[in-house]
Design a protein around this motif. Structure first.
Motif: not given
Length: 514
Positions: A154-178
């Motif tokens: 949610a914090r990386t969403a560019p604006d209120a119109a964008t809903v960020r969906i992280v597909p199941p099982g991909e949490a680790g790869s999404f978090l890795a560069p943070l």
């Protein structure tokens, strides 16, 4: 390891600023530069302040240097929670099972809303449209495995119109560069940075055994979060009972007795509802609204608990205090709600043999009714450097709200224990050396001679012990209001202890330790 449950998160950026705008009697302009401070550190700021370079974590002086027109607001967790509660209740009407992570951030189990609304993204967009209808436009929504990953999405969403969906099982790869700062643990982030570990992916790649050995169980928990394995499920809150009451008057009334009479039934229902939940009300919020949207809002305290008569009395006194000049066309509605409640059984035990006597409260309330709202006052300690400004008198039954926050740092203020006697106007005295010459404080805070005699009220007292000087410097940038003085503590030969101030060649007694 079982994958974390899917979580839907709603994040309200800079919620303390939003809460201030929603609750302020006179709402700040949309383009006002506002920053909320806790312990002189920025915890939230408006978009206008951010455009001037103000950021979370900045010190107050740095933020004001970047934005001279910055409006400074003290952090108020109670205000944030109070303003957030109606929005959570609104969300629960369409998607039950909300967990308040903190004011401005809530989470739901995604499965139920997704099945009902036809998918995770559509469920999130439905809630965003619902909040937009309540004039809450800047909300970020996301869905991911676990609350932590969804929060970061949610914090990386560019604006209120964008809903960020992280597909199941991909949490680790999404978090890795943070950054490891996302773990919200400054001590751990500092240690990891010194070890050359700067991202969540780097941290997740470390062996669990080494992490447990070096950082303990908390480090192991954060290591799992960095890898996308959030074991903390959504824990829905239990919605609080509806305790408030609102009485509308049609047509509006302008006589206090009529309004108080009209409130009596609602006050009795209010107290009865509290009793049904085994609660007592110790703080009461009263909101008066006029036909033309005039508004008066106050929080009243009670040392015991409010009964129906006390509720009506508070409404009557608020009308007497605030009604003049505010409600030009009469009062259209009165709203009462508990600001603070306590368990009735626990509260009764606390009153037995200790605490405020209910008879004292009723006696003082009757005196207050005869003398006026400010005829009976109680002292509270506020913020500031000088004792006289820290001693604040509050009308009996009012919440103790001081102009200067006691919790803020006040360099140069006197630490506890404070003098028992504080002079509203410091008394002019003399302090001389053993030869009878007035003691002065020169450059670099050096005394002309040790203090030997204190002269007060024409009486000479030999100074047996003394400590100081402790310099106080205020508003050095303002030639008209700047002030520099020195404090001393002295003990005379009779054992009396004094707090003295030397300023511009004069000595004054600020207080006495009785």
């Amino acid at each position: 390891m079982q994958a974390p449950a899917r979580s839907l998160v709603l994040w309200f950026p800079d919620w303390p600023v939003t809460a201030l705008r929603r609750e302020a009697t006179t709402r700040p302009r949309a383009d006002a530069a506002i920053a909320v401070f806790e312990k002189n550190i920025v915890t939230a700021c408006s978009a206008a302040a951010r455009a001037q370079g103000v950021r979370r974590g900045q010190r107050r002086r740095d933020a004001q240097a970047l934005c001279p027109a910055l409006t400074v607001v003290a952090a108020d967790p109670v205000r944030d929670a109070r303003a957030f509660a109606p929005l959570v209740a609104r969300i629960e009407e369409h998607a039950p099972g909300v967990q308040i992570v903190r004011p401005g951030l809530c989470a739901l189990r995604a499965r139920g809303p997704a099945r009902y609304y036809g998918g995770e993204e559509e469920a999130a967009r439905t809630l965003l449209r619902l909040l937009a209808a309540d004039d809450v436009l800047d909300v970020r929504a996301s869905v991911a495995d676990g609350i932590f990953t969804a929060d970061q999405a949610a914090r990386t969403a560019p604006d209120a119109a964008t809903v960020r969906i992280v597909p199941p099982g991909e949490a680790g790869s999404f978090l890795a560069p943070l950054s490891v700062a996302a773990l919200d643990d400054d001590e751990l982030a500092g240690l990891l940075s010194r070890l050359g570990v700067h991202t969540l992916g780097d941290f997740a790649a470390m062996p669990v055994s080494r992490v447990r050995e070096r950082f303990g169980e908390r480090g192991t928990r954060l290591h799992a979060l960095a890898a996308g394995w959030d074991s903390q499920p959504v824990v829905p809150r239990t919605p609080p009972p509806e305790l408030h009451r609102t009485v509308a008057f049609e047509p509006p009334l302008d006589l206090a007795d009529q309004i108080a009479f009209g409130m009596r039934v609602a006050a009795e229902e209010f107290v009865a509802q509290l009793g049904a939940h085994n609660l007592v009300c110790t703080e009461l919020r009263v909101v008066l609204t006029g036909e033309r949207a005039e508004r008066s809002e106050r929080v009243w305290l009670h040392p015991g608990s409010f009964d129906a008569a006390a509720v009506v009395d508070r409404v009557r006194w608020q009308l007497a205090e605030d009604g003049q000049g505010i409600f030009g066309s009469g009062v259209a509605s009165v709203h009462i709600e508990p600001e603070a409640v306590d368990d009735a059984a626990h509260h009764a035990k606390g009153l037995f043999g200790a605490g405020s006597d209910e008879r004292v409260h009723h006696a003082l309330s009757r005196v207050q009714a005869m003398l006026g709202h400010r005829g009976v006052v109680t002292p509270v300690i506020g913020g500031g450097r000088w004792l006289a400004e820290r001693q604040v008198l509050v009308p009996w039954g009012d919440r103790a709200v001081t102009a200067k926050d006691r919790s803020r740092p006040w360099p140069g203020s006197l630490p506890d224990p404070l003098p028992a006697t504080v002079y509203p106007e410091p008394r002019l005295i003399e302090v001389t050396d053993i030869a009878g010459a007035t003691v002065t404080v020169g450059e670099r805070d050096v005394l002309s001679a040790p203090p030997a005699v204190l002269v007060t009220g024409g009486q000479r007292r030999r100074i047996r012990e003394w400590a100081g000087p402790w310099p106080i410097s205020e508003r050095g940038w303002d030639p008209l209001r700047r002030r520099r003085a020195h404090r001393f503590q002295v003990v005379d030969d009779d054992g009396g202890a004094w707090l003295l101030v030397a300023e511009e060649g004069e000595w004054r007694a600020e207080g006495r330790y009785d």
